[in-house]
Design an enzyme around this catalytic site. Structure first.
Site, mmCIF file in Angstrom:
data_model
loop_
_atom_site.group_PDB
_atom_site.id
_atom_site.type_symbol
_atom_site.label_atom_id
_atom_site.label_comp_id
_atom_site.label_asym_id
_atom_site.label_seq_id
_atom_site.Cartn_x
_atom_site.Cartn_y
_atom_site.Cartn_z
ATOM 1 N N ASN A 106 -70.571 -29.036 24.294
ATOM 2 C CA ASN A 106 -70.184 -28.356 23.056
ATOM 3 C C ASN A 106 -71.213 -27.344 22.567
ATOM 4 O OD1 ASN A 106 -67.845 -30.001 22.879
ATOM 5 N ND2 ASN A 106 -69.022 -31.625 21.872
ATOM 6 N N HIS A 206 -55.392 -23.384 28.828
ATOM 7 C CA HIS A 206 -56.230 -22.333 29.415
ATOM 8 C C HIS A 206 -55.468 -21.033 29.620
ATOM 9 C CE1 HIS A 206 -59.506 -25.210 31.221
ATOM 10 N NE2 HIS A 206 -59.455 -25.225 29.899
ATOM 11 N N ASP A 255 -48.530 -18.549 27.144
ATOM 12 C CA ASP A 255 -47.390 -18.420 28.043
ATOM 13 C C ASP A 255 -47.677 -19.183 29.332
ATOM 14 O OD1 ASP A 255 -49.147 -16.785 29.525
ATOM 15 O OD2 ASP A 255 -48.408 -14.958 28.573
#
Length: 334
Positions: A106, A206, A255
């Site tokens: 992180n 992603h 998408d």
């Protein structure tokens, strides 16, 4: 004063409605149900909370479209470490407490904390008396980001609580890493109750966002077929320059083209491309590529399931007043 506040509340509600119908503007094939209609029993206070968070997310993505992907990732990195408890938001206290925010997966990588802080403050301003956890705000911000980037809105329930601790080591061991092979990824998702199909759906996030040069120039993390396309030479400072899109064709839109990249062996990360190494996952990749509406729906289902991952048993919970620190001055129980 009351007159002005009322008009501001209405404005925020309208902005939230814009968030929830935005996906249709980006060309989904089927009509999108308004999330507020799906929650027809929503109280006035909950409606205000949804609208306040939605307005902040709308503004943040308007300033920087990449922030939508960052907020989705922030929610994922919270829920995958000991459940959806906003542990990732807690600041370290030097010499006394080290949490998830500065754990290697992180640190200088996950972003969007300021958007969550802004949403918390706007709820206080526009929804007096509303008790909403930082964990709930993370869930709402991720959902609104999906919708703003072209996905389908999905229902988010409230009622999560914030942990009074965080798990530095857990972030290292529980979060999927870009160098993880397929079996390691399957195990990490299985540990969270996720099937291989749900894993492929969630990794489909992603389709938006970028990877940093410092990540991609580590040979462990990169799909070997993509290495020759990258120009390494990262700056000494570990910042967010030299970004590379995870979806080569449409990195700003939610998408199916991430899956098309994988089929063409053009997945950017090693952990992405190995999804094509087993029919258990490659068949799902091909299905989502040929049926993008199915992907969007099953992604939503997986996000709802992930958003219900409970905090670790025995962890003390509260609704934080400030998302970056526990309510008490004492951290003896952390």
């Amino acid at each position: 004063m009351a007159f002005g506040a009322t008009h501001l509340s209405l404005a925020f509600c309208l902005m939230a409605l814009i968030v929830l119908v935005k996906a249709d503007f980006y060309g989904n094939k089927e009509p999108i149900n308004n999330i507020l209609e799906k929650n027809s029993e929503m109280s006035t206070q909950d409606f205000c909370i949804f609208a306040a968070v939605g307005s902040v997310v709308t503004e943040a993505i308007a300033r920087e479209r990449r922030m939508g992907a960052s907020l989705i990732r922030l929610f994922f990195h919270d829920c995958f470490v000991d459940g959806c408890d906003a542990g990732i938001l807690l600041d370290d206290i030097p010499g006394r407490f080290q949490g998830e925010k500065t754990s290697p997966p992180n640190n200088n990588s996950v972003r969007g904390y300021q958007v969550i802080d802004q949403a918390k403050q706007r709820i206080k301003t526009m929804c007096p008396g509303a008790a909403v956890s930082c964990a709930d705000i993370l869930a709402l911000a991720a959902r609104d980001s999906v919708a703003m980037l072209g996905g389908i809105p999905y229902p988010v329930s409230l009622g999560r609580r914030d942990a009074r601790t965080a798990n530095f080591t857990g972030a290292l061991t529980q979060l999927p890493a870009p160098f993880d092979d397929l079996n390691v990824q399957l195990k990490k998702f299985s540990d969270k109750g996720m099937s291989p199909r749900e894993m492929v759906a969630l990794v489909g996030s992603h389709t938006v966002g970028f990877a940093r040069c410092v990540t991609l120039c580590d040979d462990r993390n990169i799909n070997p077929a993509m290495k020759s396309t990258l120009k390494c030479g990262c700056p000494v400072s570990n910042n967010n320059t030299n970004l590379v899109p995870l979806d080569l064709m449409t990195p700003d839109f939610f998408d199916k083209f991430y899956y098309e990249d994988l089929i063409r062996n053009q997945g950017l990360l090693f952990s992405d491309q190995v999804l094509m190494g087993s029919t258990a996952t490659s068949d799902v990749v091909r299905t989502y590529n040929s049926n993008p509406t199915l992907f969007l729906r099953e992604f939503n289902d997986a996000m709802i399931k992930m958003g219900n991952l409970p905090p670790s048993r025995g962890v003390q919970l509260e609704i934080r007043d400030v998302c970056s620190k526990v309510n008490s001055n004492s951290i003896a129980d952390m």
